[in-house]
Motif scaffolding. Structure first.
Motif, PDB file in Angstrom:
ATOM      1  N   SER A   1     -44.269  -9.066  26.572  1.00 32.83           N
ATOM      2  CA  SER A   1     -43.663  -7.664  26.238  1.00 32.83           C
ATOM      3  C   SER A   1     -43.472  -6.873  27.669  1.00 32.83           C
ATOM      4  O   SER A   1     -44.604  -6.885  28.749  1.00 32.83           O
ATOM      5  CB  SER A   1     -44.553  -6.816  25.338  1.00 32.83           C
ATOM      6  OG  SER A   1     -44.155  -5.493  25.400  1.00 32.83           O
TER       7      SER A   1
ATOM      8  N   THR B   1     -35.981 -13.148  14.715  1.00 32.05           N
ATOM      9  CA  THR B   1     -35.580 -12.650  15.858  1.00 32.05           C
ATOM     10  C   THR B   1     -35.883 -11.170  16.112  1.00 32.05           C
ATOM     11  O   THR B   1     -36.482 -10.655  16.790  1.00 32.05           O
ATOM     12  CB  THR B   1     -33.886 -12.995  16.245  1.00 32.05           C
ATOM     13  OG1 THR B   1     -33.920 -14.393  16.402  1.00 32.05           O
ATOM     14  CG2 THR B   1     -33.667 -12.411  17.614  1.00 32.05           C
TER      15      THR B   1
ATOM     16  N   VAL C   1     -30.386  -8.914  24.252  1.00 34.88           N
ATOM     17  CA  VAL C   1     -30.435  -8.749  22.885  1.00 34.88           C
ATOM     18  C   VAL C   1     -30.460  -7.124  22.593  1.00 34.88           C
ATOM     19  O   VAL C   1     -29.945  -6.654  21.732  1.00 34.88           O
ATOM     20  CB  VAL C   1     -31.556  -9.271  22.235  1.00 34.88           C
ATOM     21  CG1 VAL C   1     -32.099  -8.839  21.086  1.00 34.88           C
ATOM     22  CG2 VAL C   1     -31.640 -10.790  22.509  1.00 34.88           C
ATOM     23  N   LEU C   2     -31.280  -6.316  23.489  1.00 39.73           N
ATOM     24  CA  LEU C   2     -31.109  -5.045  23.306  1.00 39.73           C
ATOM     25  C   LEU C   2     -29.984  -4.262  23.470  1.00 39.73           C
ATOM     26  O   LEU C   2     -29.503  -3.388  22.529  1.00 39.73           O
ATOM     27  CB  LEU C   2     -32.283  -4.286  24.102  1.00 39.73           C
ATOM     28  CG  LEU C   2     -33.600  -4.843  23.765  1.00 39.73           C
ATOM     29  CD1 LEU C   2     -34.565  -4.063  25.042  1.00 39.73           C
ATOM     30  CD2 LEU C   2     -34.163  -4.322  22.452  1.00 39.73           C
ATOM     31  N   LYS C   3     -28.881  -5.029  24.497  1.00 40.06           N
ATOM     32  CA  LYS C   3     -27.576  -4.399  24.624  1.00 40.06           C
ATOM     33  C   LYS C   3     -26.940  -4.520  23.219  1.00 40.06           C
ATOM     34  O   LYS C   3     -25.971  -3.904  22.996  1.00 40.06           O
ATOM     35  CB  LYS C   3     -26.945  -5.036  25.787  1.00 40.06           C
ATOM     36  CG  LYS C   3     -25.882  -4.770  26.109  1.00 40.06           C
ATOM     37  CD  LYS C   3     -25.249  -5.215  27.297  1.00 40.06           C
ATOM     38  CE  LYS C   3     -23.767  -4.620  27.552  1.00 40.06           C
ATOM     39  NZ  LYS C   3     -23.249  -5.533  28.826  1.00 40.06           N
TER      40      LYS C   3
ATOM     41  N   LEU D   1     -34.012 -10.396  27.272  1.00 40.95           N
ATOM     42  CA  LEU D   1     -34.435  -9.421  26.242  1.00 40.95           C
ATOM     43  C   LEU D   1     -33.185  -8.223  26.251  1.00 40.95           C
ATOM     44  O   LEU D   1     -32.978  -7.583  25.423  1.00 40.95           O
ATOM     45  CB  LEU D   1     -35.606  -8.871  26.624  1.00 40.95           C
ATOM     46  CG  LEU D   1     -36.279  -7.628  25.808  1.00 40.95           C
ATOM     47  CD1 LEU D   1     -36.434  -7.967  24.289  1.00 40.95           C
ATOM     48  CD2 LEU D   1     -37.771  -7.133  26.137  1.00 40.95           C
ATOM     49  N   ALA D   2     -32.969  -7.887  27.723  1.00 43.51           N
ATOM     50  CA  ALA D   2     -31.781  -6.639  27.584  1.00 43.51           C
ATOM     51  C   ALA D   2     -30.511  -6.912  27.099  1.00 43.51           C
ATOM     52  O   ALA D   2     -30.177  -6.167  26.484  1.00 43.51           O
ATOM     53  CB  ALA D   2     -31.714  -6.481  29.245  1.00 43.51           C
TER      54      ALA D   2
ATOM     55  N   ILE E   1     -38.561  -9.043  18.373  1.00 39.63           N
ATOM     56  CA  ILE E   1     -38.054  -8.010  19.234  1.00 39.63           C
ATOM     57  C   ILE E   1     -39.115  -6.776  19.049  1.00 39.63           C
ATOM     58  O   ILE E   1     -39.501  -5.946  19.676  1.00 39.63           O
ATOM     59  CB  ILE E   1     -36.731  -7.566  19.024  1.00 39.63           C
ATOM     60  CG1 ILE E   1     -35.852  -8.546  19.519  1.00 39.63           C
ATOM     61  CG2 ILE E   1     -36.242  -6.066  19.537  1.00 39.63           C
ATOM     62  CD1 ILE E   1     -34.423  -8.431  19.171  1.00 39.63           C
TER      63      ILE E   1
ATOM     64  N   ILE F   1     -36.280 -15.582  23.187  1.00 35.90           N
ATOM     65  CA  ILE F   1     -36.940 -14.431  23.640  1.00 35.90           C
ATOM     66  C   ILE F   1     -37.921 -14.343  24.295  1.00 35.90           C
ATOM     67  O   ILE F   1     -39.025 -15.101  23.873  1.00 35.90           O
ATOM     68  CB  ILE F   1     -36.956 -13.464  22.269  1.00 35.90           C
ATOM     69  CG1 ILE F   1     -35.256 -13.263  21.830  1.00 35.90           C
ATOM     70  CG2 ILE F   1     -37.235 -12.070  22.942  1.00 35.90           C
ATOM     71  CD1 ILE F   1     -35.311 -12.379  20.727  1.00 35.90           C
TER      72      ILE F   1
ATOM     73  N   LEU G   1     -27.873  -4.617  20.396  1.00 35.50           N
ATOM     74  CA  LEU G   1     -28.476  -3.584  19.347  1.00 35.50           C
ATOM     75  C   LEU G   1     -27.834  -2.463  19.584  1.00 35.50           C
ATOM     76  O   LEU G   1     -28.218  -1.372  18.564  1.00 35.50           O
ATOM     77  CB  LEU G   1     -29.964  -3.872  19.385  1.00 35.50           C
ATOM     78  CG  LEU G   1     -30.500  -4.960  18.506  1.00 35.50           C
ATOM     79  CD1 LEU G   1     -32.150  -4.961  18.637  1.00 35.50           C
ATOM     80  CD2 LEU G   1     -30.181  -4.760  16.926  1.00 35.50           C
ATOM     81  N   ALA G   2     -27.667  -2.048  20.747  1.00 30.20           N
ATOM     82  CA  ALA G   2     -27.410  -0.661  21.197  1.00 30.20           C
ATOM     83  C   ALA G   2     -26.305  -0.023  20.873  1.00 30.20           C
ATOM     84  O   ALA G   2     -25.778   1.115  20.973  1.00 30.20           O
ATOM     85  CB  ALA G   2     -27.493  -0.367  22.729  1.00 30.20           C
TER      86      ALA G   2
ATOM     87  N   LEU H   1     -41.737  -4.713  21.578  1.00 30.69           N
ATOM     88  CA  LEU H   1     -41.529  -3.272  21.785  1.00 30.69           C
ATOM     89  C   LEU H   1     -42.764  -2.301  21.250  1.00 30.69           C
ATOM     90  O   LEU H   1     -42.815  -1.178  21.241  1.00 30.69           O
ATOM     91  CB  LEU H   1     -40.146  -2.831  21.116  1.00 30.69           C
ATOM     92  CG  LEU H   1     -38.877  -3.449  22.054  1.00 30.69           C
ATOM     93  CD1 LEU H   1     -37.765  -2.914  21.354  1.00 30.69           C
ATOM     94  CD2 LEU H   1     -39.100  -3.192  23.414  1.00 30.69           C
TER      95      LEU H   1
END
Length: 120
Positions: free
Chosen positions: A12, A100, A30-32, A27-28, A104, A8, A34-35, A108
């Motif tokens: 930031s 991880t 990983v965030l996807k 990063l997107a 993140i 990752i 989590l979304a 953020l």
């Protein structure tokens, strides 16, 4: 979604420095992962399970989802580097990757808040 087990980014999006395209894409990804509410619930269920690990069969009933659907979500979370999978005989057990999650959270957190949080 491809495998995102690569590192990752260390930069930031909140630092004021431009992120490299590849870092932003990682990063997107990983965030996807989590979304999705089901995936967040999976992480929560695994973290609160005895031994902080769970198999697919441990997770289907609490989520009210079928085995293939739970397996799909677990695969996405594993590919994103949020879970690790340990195969034992015919069963696979999943556990959170705290490092991880910490990276993140750090990425953020605005830099000034990060400095405050570390000095406490």
């Amino acid at each position: 979604m491809g495998t995102i087990k690569t590192a990752i980014p260390a930069v930031s999006p909140l630092t004021g420095e431009p992120m490299k395209r590849a870092d932003a894409e990682r990063l997107a990804g990983v965030l996807k992962a989590l979304a999705d509410p089901a995936r967040l619930r999976l992480l929560s269920l695994i973290q609160s399970a005895p031994e902080r690990e769970a198999s697919v069969s441990d997770l289907t009933t609490p989520l009210g989802l079928s085995q293939p659907t739970v397996s799909h979500h677990l695969r996405i979370l594993t590919e994103a580097g949020l879970l690790e999978r340990d195969k034992r005989g015919v069963w696979a057990y999943y556990r959170l990757m705290p490092s991880t999650i910490a990276v993140i959270a750090d990425l953020l957190t605005p830099p000034r808040k990060r400095a405050t949080r570390r000095t406490r």
